[in-house]
Write a protein that holds these residues in place. Structure first.
Motif, PDB file in Angstrom:
ATOM      1  N   SER A 247      -6.538  -5.841 -12.936  1.00  0.00           N
ATOM      2  CA  SER A 247      -7.386  -7.039 -13.035  1.00  0.00           C
ATOM      3  C   SER A 247      -6.878  -8.180 -12.158  1.00  0.00           C
ATOM      4  CB  SER A 247      -7.505  -7.505 -14.484  1.00  0.00           C
ATOM      5  OG  SER A 247      -6.249  -7.705 -15.049  1.00  0.00           O
ATOM      6  N   ALA A 248      -5.588  -8.218 -11.853  1.00  0.00           N
ATOM      7  CA  ALA A 248      -5.061  -9.346 -11.064  1.00  0.00           C
ATOM      8  C   ALA A 248      -4.408  -8.915  -9.749  1.00  0.00           C
ATOM      9  CB  ALA A 248      -4.049 -10.128 -11.906  1.00  0.00           C
ATOM     10  N   VAL A 249      -3.661  -7.806  -9.775  1.00  0.00           N
ATOM     11  CA  VAL A 249      -2.881  -7.429  -8.586  1.00  0.00           C
ATOM     12  C   VAL A 249      -3.745  -6.711  -7.543  1.00  0.00           C
ATOM     13  CG1 VAL A 249      -0.855  -6.168  -7.747  1.00  0.00           C
ATOM     14  CG2 VAL A 249      -0.792  -7.277 -10.000  1.00  0.00           C
ATOM     15  N   THR A 250      -4.502  -5.685  -7.989  1.00  0.00           N
ATOM     16  CA  THR A 250      -5.303  -4.892  -7.046  1.00  0.00           C
ATOM     17  C   THR A 250      -6.321  -5.721  -6.254  1.00  0.00           C
ATOM     18  OG1 THR A 250      -5.013  -3.043  -8.548  1.00  0.00           O
ATOM     19  CG2 THR A 250      -6.645  -2.764  -6.833  1.00  0.00           C
ATOM     20  N   PRO A 251      -7.110  -6.634  -6.912  1.00  0.00           N
ATOM     21  CA  PRO A 251      -8.071  -7.421  -6.114  1.00  0.00           C
ATOM     22  C   PRO A 251      -7.410  -8.264  -5.026  1.00  0.00           C
ATOM     23  CG  PRO A 251      -8.597  -7.596  -8.443  1.00  0.00           C
ATOM     24  CD  PRO A 251      -7.271  -6.906  -8.357  1.00  0.00           C
ATOM     25  N   ALA A 252      -6.140  -8.662  -5.249  1.00  0.00           N
ATOM     26  CA  ALA A 252      -5.438  -9.450  -4.230  1.00  0.00           C
ATOM     27  C   ALA A 252      -4.944  -8.559  -3.092  1.00  0.00           C
ATOM     28  CB  ALA A 252      -4.269 -10.196  -4.868  1.00  0.00           C
ATOM     29  N   LEU A 253      -4.637  -7.299  -3.412  1.00  0.00           N
ATOM     30  CA  LEU A 253      -4.087  -6.394  -2.392  1.00  0.00           C
ATOM     31  C   LEU A 253      -5.169  -5.758  -1.517  1.00  0.00           C
ATOM     32  CD1 LEU A 253      -1.271  -4.500  -4.349  1.00  0.00           C
ATOM     33  CD2 LEU A 253      -0.996  -6.324  -2.681  1.00  0.00           C
ATOM     34  N   ASN A 254      -6.366  -5.536  -2.091  1.00  0.00           N
ATOM     35  CA  ASN A 254      -7.419  -4.835  -1.338  1.00  0.00           C
ATOM     36  C   ASN A 254      -7.715  -5.427   0.039  1.00  0.00           C
ATOM     37  OD1 ASN A 254      -7.574  -3.035  -3.395  1.00  0.00           O
ATOM     38  ND2 ASN A 254      -9.619  -3.591  -4.093  1.00  0.00           N
ATOM     39  N   PRO A 255      -7.932  -6.767   0.150  1.00  0.00           N
ATOM     40  CA  PRO A 255      -8.219  -7.314   1.488  1.00  0.00           C
ATOM     41  C   PRO A 255      -7.046  -7.125   2.441  1.00  0.00           C
ATOM     42  CG  PRO A 255      -8.427  -9.030  -0.207  1.00  0.00           C
ATOM     43  CD  PRO A 255      -8.011  -7.782  -0.902  1.00  0.00           C
ATOM     44  N   LEU A 256      -5.811  -7.235   1.909  1.00  0.00           N
ATOM     45  CA  LEU A 256      -4.624  -7.053   2.769  1.00  0.00           C
ATOM     46  C   LEU A 256      -4.575  -5.630   3.298  1.00  0.00           C
ATOM     47  CD1 LEU A 256      -1.907  -8.949   0.668  1.00  0.00           C
ATOM     48  CD2 LEU A 256      -2.908  -9.673   2.839  1.00  0.00           C
ATOM     49  N   ILE A 257      -4.855  -4.663   2.403  1.00  0.00           N
ATOM     50  CA  ILE A 257      -4.814  -3.250   2.805  1.00  0.00           C
ATOM     51  C   ILE A 257      -5.825  -3.006   3.922  1.00  0.00           C
ATOM     52  CG2 ILE A 257      -5.344  -0.900   2.025  1.00  0.00           C
ATOM     53  CD1 ILE A 257      -4.370  -1.934  -0.819  1.00  0.00           C
ATOM     54  N   TYR A 258      -7.046  -3.551   3.754  1.00  0.00           N
ATOM     55  CA  TYR A 258      -8.084  -3.311   4.760  1.00  0.00           C
ATOM     56  C   TYR A 258      -7.832  -4.045   6.065  1.00  0.00           C
ATOM     57  CZ  TYR A 258     -11.211  -0.153   2.402  1.00  0.00           C
ATOM     58  OH  TYR A 258     -11.736   0.987   1.850  1.00  0.00           O
ATOM     59  N   THR A 259      -7.247  -5.257   5.998  1.00  0.00           N
ATOM     60  CA  THR A 259      -7.029  -5.974   7.259  1.00  0.00           C
ATOM     61  C   THR A 259      -5.801  -5.453   7.989  1.00  0.00           C
ATOM     62  OG1 THR A 259      -6.072  -7.713   5.899  1.00  0.00           O
ATOM     63  CG2 THR A 259      -8.223  -8.154   6.824  1.00  0.00           C
ATOM     64  N   LEU A 260      -4.752  -5.076   7.233  1.00  0.00           N
ATOM     65  CA  LEU A 260      -3.521  -4.635   7.890  1.00  0.00           C
ATOM     66  C   LEU A 260      -3.685  -3.262   8.531  1.00  0.00           C
ATOM     67  CD1 LEU A 260      -0.821  -5.779   5.289  1.00  0.00           C
ATOM     68  CD2 LEU A 260      -1.442  -6.883   7.431  1.00  0.00           C
ATOM     69  N   ARG A 261      -4.518  -2.407   7.904  1.00  0.00           N
ATOM     70  CA  ARG A 261      -4.601  -1.026   8.387  1.00  0.00           C
ATOM     71  C   ARG A 261      -5.793  -0.809   9.309  1.00  0.00           C
ATOM     72  NH1 ARG A 261      -1.134   2.646   5.448  1.00  0.00           N
ATOM     73  NH2 ARG A 261      -1.875   3.967   7.111  1.00  0.00           N
ATOM     74  N   ASN A 262      -6.603  -1.841   9.514  1.00  0.00           N
ATOM     75  CA  ASN A 262      -7.870  -1.595  10.175  1.00  0.00           C
ATOM     76  C   ASN A 262      -8.060  -2.448  11.421  1.00  0.00           C
ATOM     77  OD1 ASN A 262     -10.746  -1.640  10.703  1.00  0.00           O
ATOM     78  ND2 ASN A 262     -10.925  -0.522   8.788  1.00  0.00           N
ATOM     79  N   GLN A 263      -8.111  -1.784  12.556  1.00  0.00           N
ATOM     80  CA  GLN A 263      -8.208  -2.462  13.849  1.00  0.00           C
ATOM     81  C   GLN A 263      -9.493  -3.279  13.968  1.00  0.00           C
ATOM     82  OE1 GLN A 263      -5.683  -2.434  16.289  1.00  0.00           O
ATOM     83  NE2 GLN A 263      -6.992  -4.100  16.995  1.00  0.00           N
ATOM     84  N   GLU A 264     -10.618  -2.699  13.534  1.00  0.00           N
ATOM     85  CA  GLU A 264     -11.922  -3.389  13.663  1.00  0.00           C
ATOM     86  C   GLU A 264     -11.945  -4.687  12.867  1.00  0.00           C
ATOM     87  OE1 GLU A 264     -15.770  -0.749  14.103  1.00  0.00           O
ATOM     88  OE2 GLU A 264     -14.316   0.207  12.773  1.00  0.00           O
ATOM     89  N   VAL A 265     -11.417  -4.625  11.639  1.00  0.00           N
ATOM     90  CA  VAL A 265     -11.404  -5.819  10.790  1.00  0.00           C
ATOM     91  C   VAL A 265     -10.504  -6.877  11.414  1.00  0.00           C
ATOM     92  CG1 VAL A 265     -10.831  -6.747   8.505  1.00  0.00           C
ATOM     93  CG2 VAL A 265     -11.944  -4.534   8.684  1.00  0.00           C
ATOM     94  N   ARG A 266      -9.358  -6.441  11.944  1.00  0.00           N
ATOM     95  CA  ARG A 266      -8.427  -7.402  12.567  1.00  0.00           C
ATOM     96  C   ARG A 266      -9.072  -8.083  13.768  1.00  0.00           C
ATOM     97  NH1 ARG A 266      -4.213  -3.570  11.816  1.00  0.00           N
ATOM     98  NH2 ARG A 266      -4.177  -3.135  14.041  1.00  0.00           N
TER      99      ARG A 266
END
Length: 310
Positions: free
Chosen positions: A280-299
């Motif tokens: 409820s608190a940790v995962t929603p904060a990590l999701n955007p980081l996971i997608y931006t750090l691992r994803n060239q298009e998003v970056r």
């Protein structure tokens, strides 16, 4: 007749995460930062998916939905938890409690179904690239998104209606930081066997169904890559687009299986409370980081957006 002697409970007290004074301020700052990270990170992804033409693809359409969900999801529980750290035990009305329970399960089950939809999208993109735009047409994507939200809506409505039928009398302290089903069932003084069946059968199906679809999608993807793609480089590139999704799936499902899969006794332990904090608190904060750090298009879309603002 016996029930008439009991006073019906119209308000509950949420006991929160901890009673230890020193820890409360530490937790308040930690969870406030997590909450702000979640709002900011997911907000940026939603804006980016809407405003950047290069992200107008099915994969990012679903990612935008996921970020939207995460903003609402952490807002259902975290602000109440934060006030608990500052002011101690939090009162919550029966109606407020049912609303919290409803939205928590609505958004949580929608997220599970949405992650299965995203796995299907990756399967079509990698195993059937020539038909991708045909299969994942804008209409199909919209229907899949609407289906995800609708399943969550119906599932949560069942729980909210069933829980509202229970009688609560005498005990009113909820040993949790929000109104979840199990802690509420502990306090009911009417029979909860039907509610437990619903929790064990329906909620487990809502969790397991999408999980099985995700596993099948990835088994197909892996076998396709090993059979059809010869080079190591050729295999890794398509699979790297799945890495973020797989990380998010693990972050949601590992704690979820701890809490909601049967055999579920009615009792809710401290472990349940701690595990709930993760999704409820940790995962929603990590999701955007996971997608931006691992994803060239998003970056690169993020860089463009920042450059335009500057």
């Amino acid at each position: 007749l016996v029930m008439l002697n009991h006073t019906e409970v119209s308000e509950f007290i949420l006991l929160g995460l901890t009673d230890i004074q020193g820890l409360q301020y530490f937790f308040f700052i930690s969870f406030l930062l997590l909450y702000l990270t979640s709002l900011l990170g997911n907000g940026v992804i939603v804006i980016m998916v809407i405003s950047e033409p290069q992200l107008h693809t099915p994969m990012y359409f679903f990612l935008g939905n996921l970020s939207c969900l995460d903003i609402f999801y952490c807002t259902v529980t975290v602000p109440k938890m934060l006030t608990g750290f500052l002011f101690g035990h939090q009162p919550i009305s029966l109606a407020g409690c049912l609303a919290q329970l409803y939205f928590f399960h609505f958004l949580g089950s929608t997220e599970a179904v949405l992650l299965a939809t995203m796995a299907y999208d990756r399967y079509v993109a990698i195993c059937n690239p020539l038909c991708y735009t045909l299969v994942m047409s804008p209409r199909t994507c919209l229907l899949l998104a609407v289906a995800s939200w609708s399943i969550g809506f119906v599932h949560a409505m069942m729980h909210a209606v069933m829980t509202s039928q229970l009688s609560f009398c005498g005990r009113y302290h909820i040993d949790h930081f929000f109104c979840d089903i199990k802690p509420l069932l502990n306090l009911a003084c009417s029979s909860t066997s039907l509610n437990m069946t619903l929790l064990n059968v329906v909620t487990t199906s809502i969790a397991l169904g999408p999980f099985i679809l995700i596993v099948l999608s990835y088994l197909y993807i892996i076998s396709f890559l090993f059979q059809k793609v010869q080079s190591q480089e050729g295999r890794w590139k398509p699979f790297s687009t799945c890495a973020s999704h797989l990380t998010v799936v693990s972050l949601l499902y590992i704690p979820l299986f701890f809490n909601y899969t049967p055999p579920s006794s009615g009792s809710s332990s401290r472990r349940d409370v701690q595990v709930s904090v993760v999704y409820s608190a940790v995962t929603p904060a990590l999701n955007p980081l996971i997608y931006t750090l691992r994803n060239q298009e998003v970056r690169s879309a993020l860089n463009k957006m920042v450059e335009r603002k500057l």
